[in-house]
Design an enzyme around this catalytic site. Structure first.
Site, mmCIF file in Angstrom:
data_model
loop_
_atom_site.group_PDB
_atom_site.id
_atom_site.type_symbol
_atom_site.label_atom_id
_atom_site.label_comp_id
_atom_site.label_asym_id
_atom_site.label_seq_id
_atom_site.Cartn_x
_atom_site.Cartn_y
_atom_site.Cartn_z
ATOM 1 N N ASN A 182 45.207 58.248 54.483
ATOM 2 C CA ASN A 182 43.802 58.456 53.476
ATOM 3 C C ASN A 182 42.929 59.520 54.384
ATOM 4 O OD1 ASN A 182 41.804 58.683 51.976
ATOM 5 N ND2 ASN A 182 41.655 56.969 51.198
ATOM 6 N N ASP A 183 42.028 58.148 55.253
ATOM 7 C CA ASP A 183 41.128 58.884 56.698
ATOM 8 C C ASP A 183 41.300 59.876 57.386
ATOM 9 O OD1 ASP A 183 39.390 56.996 55.186
ATOM 10 O OD2 ASP A 183 40.227 54.966 56.961
ATOM 11 N N VAL A 184 42.687 59.915 57.407
ATOM 12 C CA VAL A 184 43.663 60.931 59.083
ATOM 13 C C VAL A 184 43.729 61.878 57.995
ATOM 14 C CG1 VAL A 184 44.771 59.426 59.690
ATOM 15 C CG2 VAL A 184 45.668 60.853 58.308
#
Lengths: 474, 98
Positions: free
Chosen positions: A400-402
């Site tokens: 997600n964040d990456v």
């Protein structure tokens, strides 16, 4: 029972040989082909050092040592052979904590030796003993808390409370004051020392508690380097060079990995340690709410298993982006199966590994290696990012964040500036996800609202196997 | 005293440089085994634990020495075994096969 003694010079020579084996061992870790041999060499070095120490004339009784080695060896063997690859970060944390604890005890017993003999503690010995005990104790309790967080025994979220930083600062000052008192007076004072040790143990807990689970790769690297430094300090107290050399090597390794992890997140180490990242779900402010509202208004596009299979089967190149969610769902084997089916149809499959995917440096590579993914198919951020433009599909599984473009274009985002995988440059973006829940950092991901993006909801393992079957029938 | 300290410091500084050199060459895919392998290496503190546990100076020293030896051995044995388990998965794999 009595063993023959070796002369001190022979023992020192064996220690030198052990140090050389450690260095060559680590050097061989630079290639996957020689790495296993390198680890073997290092363990031979360790065995030599232990046997030589047994034959040291300082050692008068063997019972305690033998019992300790048998018990420790048993625990270590069982733990190491049973642990799942997904649980590797917490296992490494525990082993690391054990080493830290041992270093703290050895330093403390050195201090006790001065106290019992009624001898003054020379300043150099005082400093090295206190450093070994302090760093070792912080590493011991800090690692246990890190273990608890990774194992889910303690909340993964950053724990914060009022006056946290002032309290920690006062505790730290108290430790410094006690150390200064012990070194300057030079008279062994076991009571003050005991308080010092207790404060050091407490500090390790307070230090790791406010750090969120997603930042554990940094914490584990840092604690690893701490135990190395504690070992080196113990080497100074005992005038033992193999301890200094090995401890320093590990200290360097841990420091370097800590630096690389921070760089991969584009956050200074102070922010990781004191920023309480992931304490509460962010974006509750007016701006955040407005943005979330706008995103909700746009809606996401869902895709079926069959359509996913068709898109993948007719792609020329697919880049898989695995995240921690893949490990949680134990989906690595299904994903490898999917890659195999696609490859048999002539699709080019590559894996893009973000440096902070997983819960320790390089964790995702181990998980994929366990699922028999050849390491030649794993690409790091710099190598894979130029490839996304040519890729037909970016298949995001549990990450997600990456892949959040906010890191690139939203200066108000907490992850702004973090290098990300350029999944949005691929022709199609397929996202396997359990739900619309935000990632660890609690940040909305606008990638999901990208017109090219398609969401395939469900358990990653289950969904991946369904896609495998569907691809076979395409 | 000072001479001993200088010798020890010399070794420390040189070890920092060697450590940096060899570790910066380890590729990202092997960072987890690197960490668990170096983790096992700092288990060398077991040598220190053995030296203090082997000099009988009363029950407190014996008990603490015993705990230190147990912890050090867990670190060494567990660290090397777990690293070997991981590296076995990386070794001997060729492109497209196992």
């Amino acid at each position: 029972m009595s063993l023959p003694h070796l002369p001190p010079n022979v023992i020192r020579s064996v220690y030198l040989l052990a140090s050389v084996l450690f260095i060559i061992g680590i050097k061989q870790l630079s290639s996957p082909k020689s790495a296993r041999n390198g680890n073997l060499l290092a363990s031979v070095g360790m065995l030599l050092a232990i046997v030589a120490t047994l034959l040291d004339r300082q050692i008068l009784s063997y019972g305690t040592i033998a019992a300790g080695i048998v018990l420790g060896g048993l625990i270590g063997t069982v733990a190491a052979s049973r642990v799942a690859m997904t649980a590797m970060p917490q296992m490494v944390a525990l082993f690391n904590g054990s080493g830290g604890g041992a270093a703290a005890i050895v330093s403390s017993l050195e201090y006790l030796r001065f106290a019992r003999a009624g001898l003054p503690v020379p300043p150099v010995s005082g400093v090295t003993i206190l450093l070994g005990a302090l760093i070792g104790a912080i590493s011991f309790t800090g690692s246990i808390v890190a273990f608890g967080k990774l194992q889910g025994l303690v909340t993964e979220r950053a724990v914060t409370y009022p006056l946290q930083k002032p309290i920690n600062f006062i505790l730290f000052l108290a430790i410094v004051a006690a150390s200064a008192w012990l070194v300057v007076t030079g008279q062994p004072d076991v009571m003050v020392y005991a308080w010092f040790a207790a404060a050091a143990l407490l500090f390790g807990v307070m230090f790791v508690i406010p750090i969120g689970g997603g930042d554990m790769p940094v914490v584990i690297s840092l604690l690893n380097s701490f135990t190395g430094l504690a070992t080196a300090a113990t080497g100074f107290s005992l005038h033992n060079h193999v301890l200094i050399i090995s401890g320093t090597l590990v200290g360097a390794s841990g420091t370097l990995l800590t630096y690389l992890m921070c760089k991969a997140m584009n956050r200074p180490i102070t922010n990781v340690l004191f920023g309480a990242f992931g304490a509460v779900v962010k974006g509750t402010g007016a701006a955040g709410a407005a943005r979330a509202g706008a995103m909700a208004g746009k809606g996401v596009r869902e895709v079926s298993v069959e359509d996913t299979a068709t898109i993948l089967a007719y792609a020329r190149s697919v880049i898989v982006i695995p995240g921690y969610g893949l490990a949680v769902a134990q989906a690595q084997h299904s994903v490898r199966e999917l890659a195999d089916v696609l490859k048999s149809r002539g699709v080019d499959v590559k894996y893009a590994i973000h440096p902070v995917a997983g819960r320790m440096p390089g964790h995702m590579n181990v998980l994929l290696a366990e699922a028999n993914v050849p390491y030649q198919e794993l690409y790091d951020l710099d190598a894979i990012n130029p490839e996304f433009e040519r890729a037909d599909v970016a298949l995001i599984i549990g990450a997600n964040d990456v892949v959040n473009p906010a890191a690139r274009n939203d200066p108000s985002s907490p992850i702004y500036g973090m290098p990300i995988l350029d999944a949005d440059k691929a022709k199609h973006i397929i996202i396997l996800k359990r739900s619309m829940k935000p990632g660890f950092a609690g940040i909305e991901n606008e990638l999901f609202y990208n017109p090219k993006a398609m969401m395939l909801f469900g358990d990653a393992k289950d969904t991946a196997s369904k896609v495998v079957h569907a691809v076979k029938t395409v | 005293m000072i001479e001993q300290l200088l010798t020890d410091l010399t070794i420390l500084v040189l070890a920092i440089f060697i450590g940096y050199e060899i570790i910066s060459k380890v590729p990202v895919i092997l960072h987890t085994p690197l960490m668990s392998g170096t983790n096992a290496i700092h288990g060398i503190v077991l040598v220190g634990a053995m030296l203090v546990a082997g000099t009988p100076e009363g029950p407190l020293v014996t008990a603490l020495g015993f705990v230190a030896v147990v912890l050090g051995t867990i670190n060494v044995v567990g660290g090397f075994l777990v690293t070997d388990r991981m590296l076995r998965m990386f070794a001997g794999k060729t492109p497209g096969g196992r």
